[in-house]
Design a protein around this motif. Structure first.
Motif, PDB file in Angstrom:
ATOM      1  N   LYS A   1       0.826  -1.212   0.000  1.00 60.47           N
ATOM      2  CA  LYS A   1       0.000   0.000   0.000  1.00 60.47           C
ATOM      3  C   LYS A   1       0.856   1.256   0.000  1.00 60.47           C
ATOM      4  CE  LYS A   1      -4.141  -1.857   2.063  1.00 60.47           C
ATOM      5  NZ  LYS A   1      -5.149  -1.807   3.085  1.00 60.47           N
TER       6      LYS A   1
ATOM      7  N   TYR B   1       4.933  -8.698  -5.002  1.00 61.62           N
ATOM      8  CA  TYR B   1       3.784  -9.086  -4.178  1.00 61.62           C
ATOM      9  C   TYR B   1       2.890 -10.060  -4.945  1.00 61.62           C
ATOM     10  CZ  TYR B   1       5.371  -5.139  -1.432  1.00 61.62           C
ATOM     11  OH  TYR B   1       6.151  -4.280  -0.693  1.00 61.62           O
TER      12      TYR B   1
ATOM     13  N   TYR C   1      -3.098  -9.451  -4.117  1.00 58.65           N
ATOM     14  CA  TYR C   1      -3.069  -8.119  -3.513  1.00 58.65           C
ATOM     15  C   TYR C   1      -3.776  -7.140  -4.451  1.00 58.65           C
ATOM     16  CZ  TYR C   1       0.370  -9.010   0.231  1.00 58.65           C
ATOM     17  OH  TYR C   1       1.016  -9.444   1.359  1.00 58.65           O
TER      18      TYR C   1
ATOM     19  N   GLU D   1      -3.310  -4.041  -4.679  1.00 62.09           N
ATOM     20  CA  GLU D   1      -2.321  -3.100  -5.231  1.00 62.09           C
ATOM     21  C   GLU D   1      -1.637  -3.672  -6.470  1.00 62.09           C
ATOM     22  OE1 GLU D   1      -3.290  -2.041  -1.218  1.00 62.09           O
ATOM     23  OE2 GLU D   1      -2.435  -3.918  -1.959  1.00 62.09           O
TER      24      GLU D   1
END
Length: 104
Positions: A4, A34, A38, A40
């Motif tokens: 984030k 990641y 996720y 993001e």
């Protein structure tokens, strides 16, 4: 939390400073570091493809990234936007290849 934070930094470089290459590097790092589940990562993938297509003129990279997005998130709400972008990018890509071939 790290994803984030990196995403927020990328957004600042994109929207506030209009530093597209720096923002692209941040988005690329998020995608690379990641897992795909996720939020993001998904947003970074879409935004990076958009930057490639609309600011950096990396049309082939944008096409590949949009296609990867479609493969990973086939029922996402962004698919309609991606299909629209791909229609435009495919025309550009064909024109560029045609021009390159005609100059040989």
């Amino acid at each position: 939390i790290a994803a984030k934070a990196e995403y927020m930094i990328a957004e600042i470089f994109l929207n506030d400073f209009e530093e597209y290459s720096i923002a692209a590097n941040y988005y690329n790092n998020i995608i690379s570091n990641y897992p795909n589940n996720y939020q993001e990562v998904k947003k970074s993938m879409f935004t990076l493809a958009y930057i490639y297509a609309n600011y950096l003129d990396y049309y082939s990279d944008a096409i590949l990234l949009y296609e990867e997005f479609k493969r990973i998130y086939p029922s996402d709400d962004l698919i309609n936007s991606i299909e629209y972008e791909l229609q435009i990018l495919t025309k550009f890509d064909k024109e560029i290849k045609s021009l390159l071939n005609s100059s040989k």
